[in-house]
Design a protein around this motif. Structure first.
Motif, short mmCIF file in Angstrom:
data_model
loop_
_atom_site.label_atom_id
_atom_site.label_comp_id
_atom_site.label_asym_id
_atom_site.label_seq_id
_atom_site.Cartn_x
_atom_site.Cartn_y
_atom_site.Cartn_z
N ASN A 1 0.85 -1.19 0.00
CA ASN A 1 0.00 0.00 0.00
C ASN A 1 0.89 1.24 0.00
OD1 ASN A 1 -1.74 2.06 0.43
ND2 ASN A 1 -2.78 1.17 2.19
N VAL A 2 1.02 1.84 -1.15
CA VAL A 2 1.89 3.02 -1.24
C VAL A 2 1.14 4.20 -1.83
CG1 VAL A 2 4.04 1.73 -1.41
CG2 VAL A 2 2.77 2.24 -3.47
N THR A 3 -0.14 4.22 -1.65
CA THR A 3 -0.89 5.32 -2.21
C THR A 3 -0.54 6.65 -1.58
OG1 THR A 3 -2.67 4.86 -0.66
CG2 THR A 3 -2.83 3.85 -2.83
N GLU A 4 0.07 6.63 -0.39
CA GLU A 4 0.45 7.87 0.27
C GLU A 4 1.84 8.33 -0.15
OE1 GLU A 4 -1.21 9.52 2.55
OE2 GLU A 4 -2.85 8.24 3.16
N GLN B 1 -13.01 16.97 -0.65
CA GLN B 1 -12.58 18.24 -0.09
C GLN B 1 -12.45 18.14 1.43
OE1 GLN B 1 -13.95 20.81 1.84
NE2 GLN B 1 -12.41 22.34 1.34
N ILE B 2 -13.40 17.47 2.08
CA ILE B 2 -13.35 17.33 3.54
C ILE B 2 -12.15 16.50 3.96
CG2 ILE B 2 -14.54 16.33 5.53
CD1 ILE B 2 -17.18 17.05 4.15
N GLU B 3 -11.96 15.36 3.29
CA GLU B 3 -10.84 14.47 3.64
C GLU B 3 -9.51 15.19 3.46
OE1 GLU B 3 -7.64 11.65 3.00
OE2 GLU B 3 -8.51 12.94 1.47
N GLU B 4 -9.39 15.94 2.37
CA GLU B 4 -8.13 16.65 2.10
C GLU B 4 -7.91 17.77 3.11
OE1 GLU B 4 -7.74 19.25 -1.48
OE2 GLU B 4 -6.34 17.69 -2.08
N PHE C 1 -5.18 5.06 -8.64
CA PHE C 1 -5.28 5.92 -7.45
C PHE C 1 -4.61 7.26 -7.69
CE2 PHE C 1 -5.43 1.51 -6.11
CZ PHE C 1 -6.58 1.50 -5.35
N ASP C 2 -3.67 7.33 -8.64
CA ASP C 2 -3.08 8.62 -9.00
C ASP C 2 -4.11 9.51 -9.68
OD1 ASP C 2 -0.61 7.92 -8.02
OD2 ASP C 2 0.15 7.19 -9.93
N ARG C 3 -5.06 8.90 -10.39
CA ARG C 3 -5.99 9.67 -11.20
C ARG C 3 -7.30 9.98 -10.48
NH1 ARG C 3 -4.64 5.61 -15.01
NH2 ARG C 3 -6.73 4.73 -14.74
N HIS C 4 -7.54 9.37 -9.33
CA HIS C 4 -8.82 9.55 -8.66
C HIS C 4 -8.60 10.08 -7.24
CE1 HIS C 4 -9.91 6.79 -11.89
NE2 HIS C 4 -11.14 7.24 -11.76
N GLN C 5 -9.45 11.01 -6.86
CA GLN C 5 -9.35 11.57 -5.52
C GLN C 5 -9.75 10.53 -4.49
OE1 GLN C 5 -11.90 15.01 -5.86
NE2 GLN C 5 -10.17 16.37 -6.22
N ARG C 6 -8.99 10.53 -3.39
CA ARG C 6 -9.21 9.54 -2.36
C ARG C 6 -10.60 9.66 -1.73
NH1 ARG C 6 -5.13 10.15 2.26
NH2 ARG C 6 -4.00 10.85 0.43
N GLY C 7 -11.05 10.89 -1.49
CA GLY C 7 -12.36 11.08 -0.88
C GLY C 7 -13.49 10.56 -1.75
N ASP C 8 -13.36 10.72 -3.08
CA ASP C 8 -14.39 10.21 -3.98
C ASP C 8 -14.42 8.68 -3.95
OD1 ASP C 8 -16.36 10.66 -6.20
OD2 ASP C 8 -14.89 9.49 -7.30
N LEU C 9 -13.25 8.05 -3.90
CA LEU C 9 -13.20 6.58 -3.81
C LEU C 9 -13.84 6.11 -2.51
CD1 LEU C 9 -9.61 5.84 -5.16
CD2 LEU C 9 -11.77 5.37 -6.29
N LEU C 10 -13.53 6.79 -1.41
CA LEU C 10 -14.13 6.42 -0.13
C LEU C 10 -15.65 6.59 -0.18
CD1 LEU C 10 -11.59 8.03 2.38
CD2 LEU C 10 -11.90 5.60 1.88
#
Length: 665
Positions: free
Chosen positions: A4-7, A240-243, A150-159
């Motif tokens: 897991n290296v998305t960060e 936006q909230i997650e970020e 995961f580079d192309r999609h925002q993490r909050g939208d995936l969640l």
């Protein structure tokens, strides 16, 4: 080690479809989402019930039984009305007959209720198991997606897709399946009973169905895009909230709180408008259907009264028919009102199906190969890679890393350093050439086998909510207590862990805020110790710690690199001077290689980097204490003479501590 290296901080540019932006910065949402194919998505959503077909059949049978009993009730109750009416006309009511009829009605309604409860109980299990499988499919899919997704999609939208959208699908299935079954069967059953009483009045009642269908279709056509937009804006707002929350400190530091709040308000407003529009438009369905039903009810009452007056119908039949007409309008109205739930659920299903349909990383080869040796010899043969097809990043790279050697990779940001080691881990697939590990092409190995032989310590320390012991053992779940303690001591974790209230059993929160940055880094190094990898990758592992902690981290990493092939990515050149081989990368190519002394003597790119870090500053960019030039009255931002140092500016020279000082620390 975890893959897991998305960060992870990428030093090479990400694919241009969507860069992640900093806290409080401008967001780049996905393209405006259009309403998909409602019919096909709805069919696919229903198709999720396929594994439960046997129980669905039982639900249908129970529903038929429950509805049959419920629709027979008014007809029998109408007989009771006829007995009473005729008894009054004849001068006496047949009470035994009346009691018999009422007992039948009570038993019928009790039987209908029991069958309905059984239907709801079984259907609830069907729905929850279906959503359970859907969540599992999404979880499995996420692990099969390439890192580029995961580079192309925002993490909050995936969640949001994994949580909000699936919850909405669950709610939709739970609330609509039972009602749809019951409502459709009720409409059919009531129509049969209506036609058995009076086909003329039944035709009057049927007028409501096409009228209601037309109204629902017209309203649904306008509300479906609103529901799609509602769930898209939900995902954007979550991003936006997650970020903003994860970068809360940076938002405060750079004074971007106002902009962050404005962004939130704008996205919240978009979600409000989409949600309001969707709910308002779809909310018109129920009142419209009830209005049509009331008109039909009035028509039935008038026509039925005229037929009773003419003697062509009994009062009991009219009373039963009027009761049927009210029951008939209820399921018709329910079917109309469920349109908004179905549209919302299908809109969420489209977003989840989009995730499930995303292109996966290539499957592992079958049969897979595995190195017979465990030396850790890595060979790059004519390796090429690019994130975007027409923008090469690494071209025709050849490199041999012998077992047990430490290779340091340096170069400016964007040179391709982290990309190079990501290719070793197969986080991205090569565009050309190959990489071999102990003579075996890494592309011929399973990813699990390759990564089990490779350990990674990242710049961003990732620790999960759990004890320090559990976090260290994450590198190898079967590690013994002795191995965990040995790794902790080797990584200097044992030095600070005893000062914690519960020692190794100290529970870390999700962000491990009860440890300092340096302590968190030491725990990740201990985790790599436990994994005992053949190939070790250290990616800027000391960039976020203080000087003294860095010395401890360097010593821990030096122990960790012993007898292992190691890649060290570093901007601080003082940390890699003892590397066996130093690679200098620029624009995806290795422009220099050699050890520290050789590269300094060559006076090339490495020497320039080294001098830039350890030479005294030649230019000051800070303004003088009084930034206004008294002669001209203009604002002065830099000194005209760069050779004149800024008053009071300390020299920034690289200073290192000897071993005795490290031991003292």
């Amino acid at each position: 080690m975890s893959d897991n290296v998305t960060e992870e901080k990428q030093d090479a540019p990400r694919p241009p479809q969507q860069r992640q932006h900093g806290p409080g910065g401008p967001g780049m949402g996905a393209p405006t989402e259009k309403a998909g194919n409602f019919k096909e998505s709805g069919k696919r959503l229903v198709g999720l019930l396929t594994p439960e077909l046997a129980l669905v059949a039982v639900v249908i049978v129970l529903g038929i039984g429950s509805v049959t009993l419920s629709v027979v009730g008014p007809k029998i109750l109408g007989n009771a009305t006829t007995v009473i009416f005729e008894g009054f006309l004849a001068g006496g009511v047949d009470f035994p007959r009346l009691h018999e009829i009422l007992l039948q009605v009570v038993l019928i309604y009790i039987g209908s209720a029991i069958l309905g409860l059984l239907q709801g109980f079984i259907l609830n299990g069907v729905t929850q198991r279906t959503v359970y499988r859907l969540r599992q499919s999404v979880e499995d899919k996420i692990h099969r997606l390439p890192l580029s997704y995961f580079d192309r999609h925002q993490r909050g939208d995936l969640l949001s897709r994994v949580t909000n959208d699936i919850d909405n699908i669950s709610q939709t299935l739970q609330q609509t399946l039972s009602q749809i079954f019951t409502s459709v069967l009720t409409v059919i059953g009531i129509l049969i009973m209506m036609f058995s009483i009076s086909w003329e009045l039944a035709l009057v009642a049927l007028v409501s169905i096409p009228l209601t269908a037309i109204v629902v279709a017209q309203i649904a056509k306008r509300s479906q895009p609103k529901f799609v937009a509602q769930w898209k804006h939900t995902g954007d707002l979550n991003s936006q909230i997650e970020e903003g929350y994860t970068g809360h400190a940076l938002v405060k530091v750079f004074g971007r709180g106002k902009q962050s709040r404005e962004e939130f308000a704008a996205k919240n407003e978009e979600l409000y408008e989409a949600s309001f529009g969707a709910q308002f438009i779809s909310g018109i369905i129920m009142p419209s259907a009830m209005f049509i039903g009331n008109l039909v009810y009035v028509a039935i009452a008038v026509v039925g009264g005229l037929r009773v007056a003419s003697g062509t119908m009994t009062l009991g039949d009219v009373q039963a028919f009027i009761q049927y007409s009210r029951q008939f309008q209820q399921p018709v109205s329910q079917l109309g009102s469920m349109a908004n739930l179905l549209q919302s659920g299908v809109a969420s299903a489209e977003r989840v199906f989009e995730l499930l349909d995303a292109e996966e990383q290539g499957a592992d080869p079958e049969p897979a190969e595995s190195p017979t040796d465990d030396h850790g010899r890595l060979v790059f043969e004519d390796v090429s890679f690019r994130y975007v097809e027409d923008k090469p990043l690494i071209d025709n790279l050849d490199l041999v890393v012998e077992p047990g050697r430490t290779v340091a990779i340096v170069g400016p940001t964007g040179a391709g350093k982290t990309t190079l080691v990501n290719l070793v881990m197969r986080f991205y697939e090569l565009s050309g050439g190959r990489i071999t590990l102990d003579g075996t092409d890494t592309a011929a190995m399973t990813r699990a086998d390759l990564r089990a032989r490779t350990g990674m310590v990242l710049q961003d320390t990732w620790l999960f909510g759990g004890t320090i012991r559990d976090n260290i053992a994450y590198g190898r779940t079967d590690a013994t207590e002795e191995e965990i303690l040995a790794a902790a001591k080797a990584a200097y974790v044992d030095r600070f862990v005893h000062s914690l209230p519960d020692g190794y059993d100290t529970v870390l929160d999700d962000d491990a805020t009860n440890l300092s940055a340096g302590e968190r880094q030491l725990v990740t190094i201990a985790r790599a110790f436990v994994a005992q990898p053949q190939v070790l990758i250290l990616d800027e592992a000391t960039s976020s710690v203080d000087t003294r902690t860095e010395l401890l981290v360097q010593r821990a990493m030096a122990k960790l690199r012993q007898d292992r092939t190691a890649f060290v990515i570093a901007h601080r050149l003082s940390t890699i001077r003892d590397a066996d081989l130093i690679l200098v990368m620029e624009n995806g190519s290795i422009v220099e290689q050699g050890n520290h002394a050789q590269l300094l003597e060559a006076k090339g790119a490495y020497a320039r980097l080294y001098e830039a870090q350890f030479a005294a500053p030649l230019e000051e960019v800070e303004p003088p204490i009084d930034p206004v030039d008294p002669a001209t009255g203009e604002l002065a931002t830099v000194f005209d003479d760069p050779s004149v140092p800024h008053p009071g500016a300390p020299p920034h020279r690289g200073e290192e501590l000897d071993d005795a000082e490290v031991d003292r620390i």
